[in-house]
Scaffold this motif. Structure first.
Motif, PDB file in Angstrom:
ATOM      1  N   GLU A 181      34.331  37.018  -9.205  1.00  0.00           N
ATOM      2  CA  GLU A 181      35.593  36.420  -9.856  1.00  0.00           C
ATOM      3  C   GLU A 181      36.104  37.479 -10.633  1.00  0.00           C
ATOM      4  O   GLU A 181      37.263  37.668 -10.805  1.00  0.00           O
ATOM      5  CB  GLU A 181      35.078  35.203 -10.421  1.00  0.00           C
ATOM      6  CG  GLU A 181      34.933  33.917  -9.787  1.00  0.00           C
ATOM      7  CD  GLU A 181      34.830  32.824 -10.400  1.00  0.00           C
ATOM      8  OE1 GLU A 181      34.713  31.724  -9.889  1.00  0.00           O
ATOM      9  OE2 GLU A 181      34.502  32.876 -11.660  1.00  0.00           O
ATOM     10  N   ARG A 226      26.816  26.795 -17.773  1.00  0.00           N
ATOM     11  CA  ARG A 226      25.516  27.948 -18.301  1.00  0.00           C
ATOM     12  C   ARG A 226      25.709  28.108 -19.774  1.00  0.00           C
ATOM     13  O   ARG A 226      24.838  29.014 -20.292  1.00  0.00           O
ATOM     14  CB  ARG A 226      25.365  28.788 -17.413  1.00  0.00           C
ATOM     15  CG  ARG A 226      24.949  28.599 -16.045  1.00  0.00           C
ATOM     16  CD  ARG A 226      24.397  29.924 -15.229  1.00  0.00           C
ATOM     17  NE  ARG A 226      24.315  29.617 -13.568  1.00  0.00           N
ATOM     18  CZ  ARG A 226      22.849  29.193 -13.451  1.00  0.00           C
ATOM     19  NH1 ARG A 226      22.073  29.400 -14.147  1.00  0.00           N
ATOM     20  NH2 ARG A 226      22.774  29.247 -12.006  1.00  0.00           N
ATOM     21  N   GLU A 268      36.600  22.747  -7.722  1.00  0.00           N
ATOM     22  CA  GLU A 268      37.140  24.197  -8.182  1.00  0.00           C
ATOM     23  C   GLU A 268      37.962  24.761  -6.983  1.00  0.00           C
ATOM     24  O   GLU A 268      37.569  24.556  -5.917  1.00  0.00           O
ATOM     25  CB  GLU A 268      36.035  25.159  -8.542  1.00  0.00           C
ATOM     26  CG  GLU A 268      36.660  26.227  -9.002  1.00  0.00           C
ATOM     27  CD  GLU A 268      35.155  27.332  -9.474  1.00  0.00           C
ATOM     28  OE1 GLU A 268      33.983  27.016  -9.054  1.00  0.00           O
ATOM     29  OE2 GLU A 268      35.351  28.442 -10.055  1.00  0.00           O
ATOM     30  N   CYS A 298      32.765  25.076 -13.384  1.00  0.00           N
ATOM     31  CA  CYS A 298      31.477  25.431 -12.717  1.00  0.00           C
ATOM     32  C   CYS A 298      30.660  26.375 -13.561  1.00  0.00           C
ATOM     33  O   CYS A 298      29.927  25.953 -14.346  1.00  0.00           O
ATOM     34  CB  CYS A 298      32.049  26.447 -11.572  1.00  0.00           C
ATOM     35  SG  CYS A 298      30.906  26.526 -10.240  1.00  0.00           S
ATOM     36  N   MET A 329      29.991  36.220  -7.690  1.00  0.00           N
ATOM     37  CA  MET A 329      30.943  35.783  -6.534  1.00  0.00           C
ATOM     38  C   MET A 329      32.436  36.463  -6.863  1.00  0.00           C
ATOM     39  O   MET A 329      33.537  36.108  -6.309  1.00  0.00           O
ATOM     40  CB  MET A 329      31.252  34.123  -6.446  1.00  0.00           C
ATOM     41  CG  MET A 329      30.222  33.602  -5.592  1.00  0.00           C
ATOM     42  SD  MET A 329      29.818  32.009  -5.724  1.00  0.00           S
ATOM     43  CE  MET A 329      31.239  31.192  -5.327  1.00  0.00           C
ATOM     44  N   GLU A 344      32.418  24.935  -7.609  1.00  0.00           N
ATOM     45  CA  GLU A 344      32.006  25.363  -6.119  1.00  0.00           C
ATOM     46  C   GLU A 344      30.513  26.351  -6.190  1.00  0.00           C
ATOM     47  O   GLU A 344      30.405  27.176  -6.432  1.00  0.00           O
ATOM     48  CB  GLU A 344      32.994  26.313  -5.392  1.00  0.00           C
ATOM     49  CG  GLU A 344      34.332  26.018  -5.025  1.00  0.00           C
ATOM     50  CD  GLU A 344      35.005  26.704  -4.151  1.00  0.00           C
ATOM     51  OE1 GLU A 344      34.249  27.020  -3.118  1.00  0.00           O
ATOM     52  OE2 GLU A 344      36.110  26.740  -4.030  1.00  0.00           O
ATOM     53  N   TRP A 345      29.662  24.960  -6.341  1.00  0.00           N
ATOM     54  CA  TRP A 345      28.236  25.697  -6.911  1.00  0.00           C
ATOM     55  C   TRP A 345      27.660  25.665  -5.518  1.00  0.00           C
ATOM     56  O   TRP A 345      27.352  24.893  -4.713  1.00  0.00           O
ATOM     57  CB  TRP A 345      27.646  24.471  -7.794  1.00  0.00           C
ATOM     58  CG  TRP A 345      26.397  25.077  -8.397  1.00  0.00           C
ATOM     59  CD1 TRP A 345      25.365  25.313  -7.965  1.00  0.00           C
ATOM     60  CD2 TRP A 345      26.567  25.534  -9.961  1.00  0.00           C
ATOM     61  NE1 TRP A 345      24.196  25.616  -9.046  1.00  0.00           N
ATOM     62  CE2 TRP A 345      25.203  25.774 -10.115  1.00  0.00           C
ATOM     63  CE3 TRP A 345      27.283  25.482 -10.843  1.00  0.00           C
ATOM     64  CZ2 TRP A 345      24.700  26.190 -11.377  1.00  0.00           C
ATOM     65  CZ3 TRP A 345      26.831  26.316 -12.115  1.00  0.00           C
ATOM     66  CH2 TRP A 345      25.656  26.374 -12.390  1.00  0.00           C
ATOM     67  N   PRO A 346      27.028  26.929  -5.392  1.00  0.00           N
ATOM     68  CA  PRO A 346      26.011  27.260  -4.031  1.00  0.00           C
ATOM     69  C   PRO A 346      24.751  26.211  -4.008  1.00  0.00           C
ATOM     70  O   PRO A 346      24.140  25.996  -4.769  1.00  0.00           O
ATOM     71  CB  PRO A 346      25.768  28.857  -3.938  1.00  0.00           C
ATOM     72  CG  PRO A 346      26.762  29.379  -4.871  1.00  0.00           C
ATOM     73  CD  PRO A 346      27.170  28.131  -5.865  1.00  0.00           C
ATOM     74  N   LYS A 385      39.245  28.880 -16.457  1.00  0.00           N
ATOM     75  CA  LYS A 385      37.995  28.988 -16.655  1.00  0.00           C
ATOM     76  C   LYS A 385      37.625  30.220 -17.548  1.00  0.00           C
ATOM     77  O   LYS A 385      38.309  31.303 -17.477  1.00  0.00           O
ATOM     78  CB  LYS A 385      37.360  29.372 -15.055  1.00  0.00           C
ATOM     79  CG  LYS A 385      35.911  29.514 -14.933  1.00  0.00           C
ATOM     80  CD  LYS A 385      35.612  29.760 -13.740  1.00  0.00           C
ATOM     81  CE  LYS A 385      34.145  29.793 -13.313  1.00  0.00           C
ATOM     82  NZ  LYS A 385      33.826  29.842 -11.751  1.00  0.00           N
TER      83      LYS A 385
HETATM   84  O1  AKG Z   1      26.210  29.642 -11.974  1.00  0.00           O
HETATM   85  C1  AKG Z   1      26.139  29.590 -10.913  1.00  0.00           C
HETATM   86  O2  AKG Z   1      24.923  29.413 -10.349  1.00  0.00           O
HETATM   87  C2  AKG Z   1      27.361  29.168  -9.888  1.00  0.00           C
HETATM   88  C3  AKG Z   1      28.479  29.354 -10.544  1.00  0.00           C
HETATM   89  C4  AKG Z   1      29.470  29.502  -9.570  1.00  0.00           C
HETATM   90  O3  AKG Z   1      29.526  29.414  -8.356  1.00  0.00           O
HETATM   91  C5  AKG Z   1      31.122  29.544 -10.063  1.00  0.00           C
HETATM   92  O4  AKG Z   1      31.197  29.638 -11.221  1.00  0.00           O
HETATM   93  O5  AKG Z   1      31.807  29.824  -9.306  1.00  0.00           O
END
Ligand code: AKG
Length: 255
Positions: A116, A145, A39, A141, A114, A166-168, A107
């Motif tokens: 967005e 969910r 991403e 990303c 974060m 880009e998942w933490p 997206k």
């Molecule tokens: O849902 C998450 O925990 C991470 C999602 C995320 O980092 C993103 O969508 O950029």
């Protein structure tokens, strides 16, 4: 279909550096039919500066088109900031090996944790596209969910799901569990590319994955830079769906 996932670290706000890295990795990779990128791989989460990057999406897609032709590979181009009518989208380009842009998906679910929503506009695209007769759906990303969004594309025919991210690192167990669940509940391949490294706010967890429609992990990345390789076979999807026919057994009169 052979997949190569580019699990990269990203230079923050430095597209030239990131583009050079992708060119270098493409030249050095083993043979593959499809390359998958992370991403926002050209900029990282440099969200406040995206508004100064007017033609960035088209220029980067042109680079990817040249790479696709040069290496005879389809490219699921992660996502790239795209300016359109005063708004900026987090957009996945898909380029086929002839160098044509065959699909764009922005997206759908913006990730407030974060910021967005402060800088980006949510998309409203169909996630479906086809490469070598395999029906894919692409998500970005946080989209993973939302199982109902993925299920919808599977009911429309998707056999493989691609997920640039880009998942933490602190929630990497969610990443792995959600992706496995999406594969098992939908009986699809999941091909997921997460970046590694860190920026001023987050450390990113890698663990890019290729998961088969039974939920078995075919290939998994570490938390370091690397290319992850694996192979998918569309016939496997039908095989699994015959073994446990969830799509025949759904009670559509109830839900
Ligand atoms: O849902 C998450 O925990 C991470 C999602 C995320 O980092 C993103 O969508 O950029």
């Amino acid at each position: 279909m052979k997949i190569a996932i580019f699990q990269m670290d990203l230079a923050f706000g430095s597209p030239e550096e990131n583009i050079e890295k992708v060119k270098r990795w493409a030249s050095n990779m083993e043979s593959a039919d499809v390359v998958v990128l992370p991403e926002l791989w050209t900029t990282g989460y440099d969200l406040p500066n995206l508004k100064h990057m007017n033609d960035h999406f088209n220029q980067t897609v042109n680079v990817l088109k040249d790479l696709a032709v040069k290496h005879q590979v389809h490219i699921i181009g992660g996502s790239i900031a795209k300016s359109h009518q005063e708004n900026i989208y987090n957009t996945m380009p898909v380029i086929d090996q002839k160098g044509s842009l065959v699909h764009e998906y922005s997206k759908l679910h913006l990730f407030k944790l974060m910021d967005e929503h402060l800088h980006l506009k949510e998309g409203n695209d169909d996630p479906s596209f086809t490469l070598d007769d395999i029906h894919f759906a692409g998500f970005i990303c946080y989209d993973i969910r939302f199982p109902e969004w993925i299920r919808k594309s599977v009911l429309n025919g998707a056999k493989a799901v691609a997920v640039p991210a880009e998942w933490p690192a602190p929630r990497i167990d969610h990443w792995i569990t959600l992706l496995k669940a999406r594969a098992i509940e939908n009986q699809v391949y999941v091909i997921a590319c997460n970046r590694v490294g860190s920026d001023h706010a987050n450390e990113f967890g890698g663990h890019s994955l290729i998961i088969d429609p039974w939920g078995k992990i075919i290939a998994e990345g570490s938390d370091q830079e690397e290319i992850i390789y694996g192979e998918i076979q569309a016939e496997e999807v039908e095989e699994i769906r015959k073994r446990i026919p969830i799509f025949d057994d759904r009670r559509v009169d109830f839900y």
